[in-house]
Design a protein around this motif. Sequence first.
Motif, PDB file in Angstrom:
ATOM      1  N   GLN A 270       0.836  -1.206   0.000  1.00 29.92           N
ATOM      2  CA  GLN A 270       0.000   0.000   0.000  1.00 29.92           C
ATOM      3  C   GLN A 270       0.872   1.257   0.000  1.00 29.92           C
ATOM      4  OE1 GLN A 270      -2.436  -0.983   3.377  1.00 29.92           O
ATOM      5  NE2 GLN A 270      -4.085  -1.856   2.117  1.00 29.92           N
ATOM      6  N   THR A 271       1.927   1.224   0.804  1.00 22.97           N
ATOM      7  CA  THR A 271       2.848   2.374   0.849  1.00 22.97           C
ATOM      8  C   THR A 271       3.405   2.669  -0.543  1.00 22.97           C
ATOM      9  OG1 THR A 271       3.529   1.564   3.001  1.00 22.97           O
ATOM     10  CG2 THR A 271       4.919   3.249   2.022  1.00 22.97           C
ATOM     11  N   LEU A 272       3.661   1.602  -1.283  1.00 17.72           N
ATOM     12  CA  LEU A 272       4.242   1.780  -2.626  1.00 17.72           C
ATOM     13  C   LEU A 272       3.178   2.007  -3.702  1.00 17.72           C
ATOM     14  CD1 LEU A 272       6.976  -1.027  -2.481  1.00 17.72           C
ATOM     15  CD2 LEU A 272       7.301   1.438  -2.241  1.00 17.72           C
ATOM     16  N   GLY A 273       1.909   1.946  -3.291  1.00 18.00           N
ATOM     17  CA  GLY A 273       0.827   2.158  -4.265  1.00 18.00           C
ATOM     18  C   GLY A 273       0.642   0.998  -5.222  1.00 18.00           C
ATOM     19  N   ILE A 274       1.003  -0.216  -4.796  1.00 14.69           N
ATOM     20  CA  ILE A 274       0.903  -1.366  -5.712  1.00 14.69           C
ATOM     21  C   ILE A 274       0.054  -2.496  -5.124  1.00 14.69           C
ATOM     22  CG2 ILE A 274       3.066  -0.898  -6.925  1.00 14.69           C
ATOM     23  CD1 ILE A 274       4.447  -2.940  -5.117  1.00 14.69           C
ATOM     24  N   ALA A 275      -0.671  -2.223  -4.043  1.00 18.48           N
ATOM     25  CA  ALA A 275      -1.475  -3.277  -3.399  1.00 18.48           C
ATOM     26  C   ALA A 275      -2.718  -3.588  -4.225  1.00 18.48           C
ATOM     27  CB  ALA A 275      -1.884  -2.818  -2.007  1.00 18.48           C
ATOM     28  N   THR A 311      21.465  -1.008  -4.161  1.00 20.75           N
ATOM     29  CA  THR A 311      21.461  -2.371  -4.682  1.00 20.75           C
ATOM     30  C   THR A 311      22.891  -2.812  -4.933  1.00 20.75           C
ATOM     31  OG1 THR A 311      21.135  -1.466  -6.867  1.00 20.75           O
ATOM     32  CG2 THR A 311      19.182  -2.297  -5.744  1.00 20.75           C
ATOM     33  N   PRO A 312      23.526  -3.447  -3.961  1.00 22.55           N
ATOM     34  CA  PRO A 312      24.922  -3.855  -4.132  1.00 22.55           C
ATOM     35  C   PRO A 312      25.106  -4.839  -5.279  1.00 22.55           C
ATOM     36  CG  PRO A 312      24.110  -4.287  -1.899  1.00 22.55           C
ATOM     37  CD  PRO A 312      22.947  -3.879  -2.715  1.00 22.55           C
ATOM     38  N   ALA A 313      26.313  -4.898  -5.724  1.00 24.54           N
ATOM     39  CA  ALA A 313      26.607  -5.695  -6.914  1.00 24.54           C
ATOM     40  C   ALA A 313      26.251  -7.164  -6.736  1.00 24.54           C
ATOM     41  CB  ALA A 313      28.080  -5.555  -7.249  1.00 24.54           C
ATOM     42  N   HIS A 314      26.331  -7.702  -5.500  1.00 22.17           N
ATOM     43  CA  HIS A 314      26.120  -9.135  -5.380  1.00 22.17           C
ATOM     44  C   HIS A 314      24.680  -9.539  -5.664  1.00 22.17           C
ATOM     45  CE1 HIS A 314      25.728  -7.803  -1.114  1.00 22.17           C
ATOM     46  NE2 HIS A 314      24.762  -8.685  -1.083  1.00 22.17           N
ATOM     47  N   THR A 315      23.747  -8.624  -5.608  1.00 23.96           N
ATOM     48  CA  THR A 315      22.367  -8.963  -5.995  1.00 23.96           C
ATOM     49  C   THR A 315      22.361  -9.408  -7.453  1.00 23.96           C
ATOM     50  OG1 THR A 315      21.666  -7.179  -4.572  1.00 23.96           O
ATOM     51  CG2 THR A 315      19.985  -8.122  -5.992  1.00 23.96           C
ATOM     52  N   LYS A 316      23.216  -8.755  -8.231  1.00 23.65           N
ATOM     53  CA  LYS A 316      23.262  -9.015  -9.667  1.00 23.65           C
ATOM     54  C   LYS A 316      23.582 -10.467  -9.989  1.00 23.65           C
ATOM     55  CE  LYS A 316      23.302  -4.895 -12.162  1.00 23.65           C
ATOM     56  NZ  LYS A 316      23.790  -3.801 -11.333  1.00 23.65           N
ATOM     57  N   ASN A 332      13.422   0.141 -11.775  1.00 24.57           N
ATOM     58  CA  ASN A 332      13.935   1.393 -11.238  1.00 24.57           C
ATOM     59  C   ASN A 332      13.091   1.763 -10.035  1.00 24.57           C
ATOM     60  OD1 ASN A 332      15.798   1.636 -13.324  1.00 24.57           O
ATOM     61  ND2 ASN A 332      14.175   2.370 -14.685  1.00 24.57           N
ATOM     62  N   GLY A 333      13.686   2.482  -9.145  1.00 23.54           N
ATOM     63  CA  GLY A 333      12.909   2.983  -8.017  1.00 23.54           C
ATOM     64  C   GLY A 333      12.772   1.973  -6.904  1.00 23.54           C
ATOM     65  N   ILE A 334      11.835   2.238  -5.992  1.00 24.14           N
ATOM     66  CA  ILE A 334      11.716   1.423  -4.793  1.00 24.14           C
ATOM     67  C   ILE A 334      10.850   0.208  -5.078  1.00 24.14           C
ATOM     68  CG2 ILE A 334      11.049   1.422  -2.357  1.00 24.14           C
ATOM     69  CD1 ILE A 334      11.186   4.450  -2.433  1.00 24.14           C
TER      70      ILE A 334
END
Length: 482
Positions: A270-275, A311-316, A332-334
């Motif tokens: 909800q905070t992100l507007g995607i619920a 987003t650190p490189a190891h996520t990649k 992109n974004g949160i």
Amino acid sequence: MESSTKFPKDFLWGAASAAYQIEGAPTADGKGPSIWDTFAKILGKTKNGTNGDIAVDHYHRYHEDVELMQKMGLKAYRFSIAWSRIIPDGDGAINQAGLQFYVDLVADLKAHGVEPVVTLYHWDLPQALQDKYGGWESRQVIAAFAKYCRVVFERLGADVKYWVTFNEQNVFTALGYRWASHPPNVKDIKRMYAANHIVNLANATAINLFHKLVPNGLIGPSFGYGEVYPATSDPNDVLAAVNANQFNNDWWMDVYCRGTYPVKIMKTLQTLGIAPEVTSADDQLLKSAHPDFIGLNYYHGGTVEAPTMTTPAHTKQLTNIDPYLMAGDAENGITPEKLLFHSVENPHLEKTSFGWEIDPIGFQVAFRQIYEKYQLPIFVTENGLGAFDQLTEKHQVHDDYRIKYLQQHLLALKGALDDGVPVIGYCAWSFTDLLSWLNGYDKRYGFVYVDRNDTDAKSLTRYPKDSYYWYQKVIASDGKTL
Ligand code: BGP
């Protein structure tokens, strides 16, 4: 300490498949196109352009496959029905010839002593429903699904006891609507959560209908479950693991079993507007449906540390290897992940040659968590090892690595039985080799090798692997040889 529990006498020693991955015959006997027929033809979407046009030709060779099951002593076979064989345009006329294929398959299985386990939806929505309504983004598809379910419940309900509603809803909604790596090729997380909610409503509708029409049968969803571990005992990492389990698992499992979404995750979305929008009628419907068992598809879980907004490189490193683990940095974004947890490698676990962690203890953890939370019997509807197999000149496949994997996981299952968890059965993925959605024909899972590759359908001859004979002995001994 030696475990004392035996596998129950009526334990369903099984193997699994899915229509698009094995059948081929995409237009035979009046079948309509599915979203996978269309998607796999888009350039660059699948490995080497592989698709299910021929697959392993199970549509024409099912009898031979069923005979191999009988020789193996298999007790259960899980397969899915292609909705667009039954109703080619999704919600219109019923295609009797398409239905007959499954009637014949079920009869053949039963004649050979194999219990059929039917999945209603393993990702191949009729293309017509995508075109007419926008697929799972439209509530009209719920009624279409109910219509299709009614047809197959009425025709097969007397002969089939075990039914699965949706296969890995978490996977097909994420890959289809968030990552555009499955149909309908959408990259929009808000649309993913909206479509996912509609699938939940369809799941509840199908379960309620089933209980009316097939009172002696058992039905449940098959969920792709993976326990998420904290990277360390730092309480921040532990909290991140709680977040990740609620985000990856409970977001679906709580809805299936309790009819509610976990509050923390709902608040985050909800905070992100995607619920998703949930009406009070939706709420009632979700709470009214009760699965009889939980189908557990288990490959691996994950490991997390406290979230970070960078987003650190190891996520990649995790992206593109395993769609289950795709982290938030493709957007992109949160993203919710950035607020909740951060995925890392687990240094304690080995990986398959396709980069999936091997974690049989996580399997035992999954049984324990699911059963204590939801108090439902568990039916393992998928578990297995994807590997490059070599067919020798003598037409043998020495897949000792697969035997080791299956043995470790079956021993973990036995551990769960020892712990008191009711487990109905175990369907290894897969019976024959088949099409891996995004990895073509070289990522093999079967007990039975099929002579084909990505570019050449070759002879399609079936050759039992060493794991076939190993599983045969396990089944014959009720698990004592494990
Ligand atoms: C599950 C699917 C199966 C199967 C399996 C192996 O998610 O339910 O249909 O494909 O994973 O996955 P893959 O083929 O990607 O290795």
